[in-house]
Design an enzyme around this catalytic site. Structure first.
Site, PDB file in Angstrom:
ATOM      1  N   GLU A  32       0.816  -1.218   0.000  1.00 41.08           N
ATOM      2  CA  GLU A  32       0.000   0.000   0.000  1.00 41.08           C
ATOM      3  C   GLU A  32       0.850   1.269   0.000  1.00 41.08           C
ATOM      4  O   GLU A  32       0.487   2.288  -0.593  1.00 41.08           O
ATOM      5  CB  GLU A  32      -0.938   0.048   1.205  1.00 41.08           C
ATOM      6  CG  GLU A  32      -2.127  -0.895   1.113  1.00 41.08           C
ATOM      7  CD  GLU A  32      -1.848  -2.259   1.729  1.00 41.08           C
ATOM      8  OE1 GLU A  32      -0.666  -2.545   2.016  1.00 41.08           O
ATOM      9  OE2 GLU A  32      -2.810  -3.039   1.909  1.00 41.08           O
ATOM     10  N   PHE A  62     -11.814  -7.172  14.229  1.00 46.13           N
ATOM     11  CA  PHE A  62     -10.738  -7.626  13.344  1.00 46.13           C
ATOM     12  C   PHE A  62     -10.382  -6.525  12.331  1.00 46.13           C
ATOM     13  O   PHE A  62     -11.254  -5.976  11.683  1.00 46.13           O
ATOM     14  CB  PHE A  62     -11.176  -8.904  12.611  1.00 46.13           C
ATOM     15  CG  PHE A  62     -10.141  -9.400  11.652  1.00 46.13           C
ATOM     16  CD1 PHE A  62      -8.879  -9.804  12.095  1.00 46.13           C
ATOM     17  CD2 PHE A  62     -10.412  -9.450  10.284  1.00 46.13           C
ATOM     18  CE1 PHE A  62      -7.910 -10.246  11.198  1.00 46.13           C
ATOM     19  CE2 PHE A  62      -9.451  -9.900   9.390  1.00 46.13           C
ATOM     20  CZ  PHE A  62      -8.197 -10.291   9.848  1.00 46.13           C
ATOM     21  N   GLN A  63      -9.117  -6.214  12.255  1.00 45.90           N
ATOM     22  CA  GLN A  63      -8.574  -5.188  11.347  1.00 45.90           C
ATOM     23  C   GLN A  63      -9.169  -3.802  11.595  1.00 45.90           C
ATOM     24  O   GLN A  63      -9.396  -3.026  10.664  1.00 45.90           O
ATOM     25  CB  GLN A  63      -8.738  -5.609   9.881  1.00 45.90           C
ATOM     26  CG  GLN A  63      -7.908  -6.869   9.586  1.00 45.90           C
ATOM     27  CD  GLN A  63      -7.743  -7.150   8.118  1.00 45.90           C
ATOM     28  OE1 GLN A  63      -8.660  -6.920   7.333  1.00 45.90           O
ATOM     29  NE2 GLN A  63      -6.581  -7.671   7.743  1.00 45.90           N
ATOM     30  N   LYS A  65     -17.620  -0.625   6.402  1.00 43.15           N
ATOM     31  CA  LYS A  65     -18.016  -1.631   5.412  1.00 43.15           C
ATOM     32  C   LYS A  65     -19.531  -1.705   5.210  1.00 43.15           C
ATOM     33  O   LYS A  65     -20.019  -1.815   4.083  1.00 43.15           O
ATOM     34  CB  LYS A  65     -17.494  -3.010   5.845  1.00 43.15           C
ATOM     35  CG  LYS A  65     -17.780  -4.094   4.840  1.00 43.15           C
ATOM     36  CD  LYS A  65     -17.124  -5.397   5.216  1.00 43.15           C
ATOM     37  CE  LYS A  65     -17.369  -6.439   4.133  1.00 43.15           C
ATOM     38  NZ  LYS A  65     -16.722  -7.710   4.433  1.00 43.15           N
ATOM     39  N   MET A  83      24.024   9.105   2.447  1.00 44.29           N
ATOM     40  CA  MET A  83      23.882  10.371   3.174  1.00 44.29           C
ATOM     41  C   MET A  83      24.194  10.176   4.655  1.00 44.29           C
ATOM     42  O   MET A  83      24.798  11.043   5.299  1.00 44.29           O
ATOM     43  CB  MET A  83      22.469  10.935   2.974  1.00 44.29           C
ATOM     44  CG  MET A  83      22.298  12.344   3.481  1.00 44.29           C
ATOM     45  SD  MET A  83      23.485  13.489   2.756  1.00 44.29           S
ATOM     46  CE  MET A  83      22.529  14.222   1.438  1.00 44.29           C
TER      47      MET A  83
HETATM   48  C1  LIG Z   1      12.157   5.910   5.596  1.00 44.46           C
HETATM   49  C2  LIG Z   1      13.458   6.531   5.912  1.00 44.46           C
HETATM   50  N1  LIG Z   1      14.322   5.942   6.766  1.00 44.46           N
HETATM   51  C3  LIG Z   1      15.508   6.516   7.053  1.00 44.46           C
HETATM   52  C4  LIG Z   1      15.872   7.700   6.489  1.00 44.46           C
HETATM   53  C5  LIG Z   1      17.197   8.363   6.843  1.00 44.46           C
HETATM   54  N2  LIG Z   1      18.056   8.466   5.644  1.00 44.46           N
HETATM   55  C6  LIG Z   1      18.155   9.583   4.900  1.00 44.46           C
HETATM   56  S1  LIG Z   1      19.139   9.411   3.572  1.00 44.46           S
HETATM   57  C7  LIG Z   1      19.515   7.830   3.998  1.00 44.46           C
HETATM   58  C8  LIG Z   1      20.450   7.014   3.164  1.00 44.46           C
HETATM   59  C9  LIG Z   1      19.877   6.668   1.834  1.00 44.46           C
HETATM   60  O1  LIG Z   1      20.683   5.688   1.227  1.00 44.46           O
HETATM   61  P1  LIG Z   1      20.509   5.382  -0.302  1.00 44.46           P
HETATM   62  O2  LIG Z   1      19.098   5.162  -0.638  1.00 44.46           O
HETATM   63  O3  LIG Z   1      21.463   4.318  -0.705  1.00 44.46           O
HETATM   64  O4  LIG Z   1      20.919   6.778  -0.982  1.00 44.46           O
HETATM   65  P2  LIG Z   1      22.348   7.516  -0.978  1.00 44.46           P
HETATM   66  O5  LIG Z   1      22.360   8.503   0.130  1.00 44.46           O
HETATM   67  O6  LIG Z   1      23.388   6.465  -0.809  1.00 44.46           O
HETATM   68  O7  LIG Z   1      22.418   8.172  -2.318  1.00 44.46           O
HETATM   69  C10 LIG Z   1      18.852   7.457   5.176  1.00 44.46           C
HETATM   70  C11 LIG Z   1      18.986   6.144   5.833  1.00 44.46           C
HETATM   71  C12 LIG Z   1      14.927   8.296   5.623  1.00 44.46           C
HETATM   72  N3  LIG Z   1      15.159   9.480   5.047  1.00 44.46           N
HETATM   73  N4  LIG Z   1      13.767   7.689   5.334  1.00 44.46           N
END
Ligand SMILES: Cc1ncc(C[n+]2csc(CCOP(=O)(O)OP(=O)(O)O)c2C)c(N)n1
Ligand SMILES: [Mg+2]
Length: 569
Positions: A61, A123-124, A173, A481
């Site tokens: 979803e 439920f749900q 529902k 990042m």
């Molecule tokens: C749902 C979620 N969890 C954690 C983060 C924290 N976060 C921001 S950037 C990042 C790294 C992303 O890694 P990747 O997708 O490989 O991209 P890159 O930075 O390597 O280009 C994380 C863990 C986030 N923004 N969103």
């Protein structure tokens, strides 16, 4: 006899709640629904079986709601989502919060347990009104079948008018299955909700006079310009007054990146010229941006020498973070139209224009080359080989920032990114919605290896509809990042940020019947992009980029907008 006839007549004009829902969606000219079935929405799904509206089944979803966001961003129309009660509904919470932060119009239907058992932990059952109240523009629970046409009409109006946002309609529902005499169409009556679109003329004139007097003016244009469909007016006004334009991350594409008045993106990873323009300006004209902390840096040092004007359709944004001397509440397009018609004499700003031009020349984005494949180079190639005409959809992380820096968007509504919430897993499904909104466009999904793995299951939808999306994974084998922040602020202690195990992304694509390529060098990148970018089928590109590369310039947390590190020397 007469009584029996009357009774049959009454029966034939009876309709179910689900019938009313589908009728209302057709009336709103809904073309596509992103939905996932389950017990509580079965009466609705039974009606969808015969419906002409395209139904897209995501494989989770969350993928469905991000696809709806991508669709909304590119088409300008509301994205429509259906999820079943309980886990179906809670699986879309992130997307609802994301749409709220980035002002995207969504109309979301959640199934609910039957009215008789609401509150019994049936439920749900999940209290979706309670859960979504702080992250929706508005939410409803249907209590009476007769209200359905009015509620849906109101929901579409609320989602799309004023500052757009997500509206949730919770649908028990028994009310979807139950029948009632067809209710008469009711007009929208929302006395408590009347967004101001027409700005106060005296305020606009005040702004126009301030522009004429300014010595160092700059426009900060945010996504409000895009929501107002005002990018043409922005260009006309900037040209009329010779005003330079800086974009927020979400506003990109609102002003052509190759225009001589464009200074670039501002903020944490914005360019030197844009940030220094905000720091040194004497008049800051904010059009539809919300002065987010990733843009402003430390507020103490934000635009310290400027008179601040702010045009925004949401009065709650004005003065929220930055004291504002010239507030203008209204639609960005209406305000720009008024400013243009006033046609005031342009400001005298030769010295400022000279300084900005010199900065632009001296301090562009830059990176060191090496024999490794540089992510910035890949972005430059994607830009060149699509002539800046692609719809660029991103995930969240370093690759997102490189896309913002190096893909020079020339047009509005061709940039889809999760700005406010920064939601990993957004990019791949959002690219599905973007491609469905504009089937002939070249859609490039710029993803990190981390974010891609949060929504790989949506490859099934891409394969099913043969959407010709170019999936470009910037594979640095890391949560880049996070790794960058740990390198700079946590003494290179890489706590859980390097992906130790990765599947073969090429084989994963192939498992779904999608072509895949691994690309290790610049020469390979040239060759493969020349071959696949204009294909009419999906393709996955696994770019093995330099894993040690960082995004610069950067404003460290707590620092001012002028305190960038990593600027070209
Ligand atoms: C749902 C979620 N969890 C954690 C983060 C924290 N976060 C921001 S950037 C990042 C790294 C992303 O890694 P990747 O997708 O490989 O991209 P890159 O930075 O390597 O280009 C994380 C863990 C986030 N923004 N969103
Ligand atoms: Mg990565």
């Amino acid at each position: 006899m007469e009584a029996a006839l009357k009774e049959t007549k009454a029966k034939t004009s009876e309709v179910s709640g689900a019938d009313l829902l589908l009728k209302a969606l057709e009336k709103e000219n809904v073309e596509v629904i992103f939905g996932y079935p389950g017990g509580a929405v079965l009466p609705i799904y039974d009606k969808l079986y015969d419906s002409k509206i395209l139904h897209v089944l995501p494989r989770h979803e969350q993928g469905g709601i991000h696809a709806a966001e991508g669709y909304a961003r590119v088409s300008g129309k509301p994205g429509v989502v259906i999820a079943t009660s309980g886990p179906g509904a809670t699986n879309i919470i992130t997307g609802i919060a994301d749409a709220m932060m980035d002002s995207l119009p969504l109309v979301v239907f959640t199934g609910q347990v039957a009215t008789g058992v609401i509150g019994t932990d049936a439920f749900q059952e999940a209290d979706i009104l309670g859960i979504t109240t702080p992250i929706t523009k508005y939410n409803y629970q249907i209590r009476d079948i007769k209200d359905i046409p009015r509620i849906i009409k109101e929901a579409f109006y609320i989602a799309t008018s004023g500052r757009p946002g997500p509206v949730v309609i919770d649908f028990p529902k028994d009310l979807a299955a139950g029948v009632s005499a067809e209710p008469a169409e009711e007009e929208i009556h929302l006395p408590g909700y009347q967004p101001t679109t027409e700005p106060n003329f005296l305020q606009v004139r005040k702004l126009s006079e301030a522009v004429s007097r300014a010595k160092r003016p700059v426009i900060l244009a945010g996504a409000g310009v895009l929501h107002a469909k005002a990018s043409r007016l922005l260009k006309e006004y900037a040209e009329q007054q010779n005003l330079h334009v800086v974009h927020t991350l979400l506003g990109l594409g609102g002003f052509p990146a190759n225009h001589e008045l464009f200074l670039g993106m501002a903020g944490m990873h914005g360019c030197f010229t844009a940030n220094m323009a905000l720091y040194n300006c004497d008049l800051l004209i904010n059009i539809g941006a919300r002065f987010d902390d990733r843009l402003t840096g430390n507020l103490k040092h934000f635009a310290p020498k400027a008179t601040v004007a702010h045009i925004d359709i949401d009065p709650a944004e004005i003065g929220k973070n930055v004291p504002t001397q010239i507030p203008v509440v209204g639609d960005a397009g209406e305000a720009l139209g008024q400013l243009l018609r006033l046609g005031a004499s342009p400001p005298q700003q030769e010295e400022w224009a000279g300084t900005l031009a010199a900065w632009k020349k001296e301090f562009p984005y830059h990176y060191e080359t090496s024999e490794l494949l540089k992510p910035q180079k890949v972005m430059e190639l994607l830009y060149e080989k699509t002539a800046g005409e692609a719809i660029v959809v991103t995930d969240v992380g370093q690759h997102q920032m490189w896309a913002a820096q190096y893909y020079q968007l020339q047009h509005a509504d061709r940039w889809v990114t999760s700005g406010g919430l920064g939601t990993m897993g957004f990019g791949l499904p959002a690219s599905i919605g973007a491609q469905l909104a504009d089937p002939t466009a070249c859609v490039v999904a710029v993803l990190g290896d981390g974010g891609f793995q949060m929504s790989t299951q949506e490859l099934a939808v891409i394969a099913e509809f043969q959407l010709p999306i170019k999936i470009a994974i910037f594979n640095n084998k890391a949560l880049g990042m996070v790794r960058q922040w740990q390198e700079i602020f946590y003494k290179e202690r890489y706590s859980h940020s390097k992906n130790p195990v990765q599947p073969s992304f090429v084989k994963l694509a192939e498992a779904y019947g999608i072509k895949g390529f691994e690309i290790n060098t610049e020469t390979e990148a040239h060759l493969v992009l020349n071959e696949v970018l204009h294909d009419k089928e999906p393709v996955l590109l696994d770019f093995r980029v330099d894993g040690a590369e960082n995004v610069y310039p950067m404003i460290a947390p707590g620092k001012g907008i002028h305190e960038m590190v990593g600027v070209k020397k």
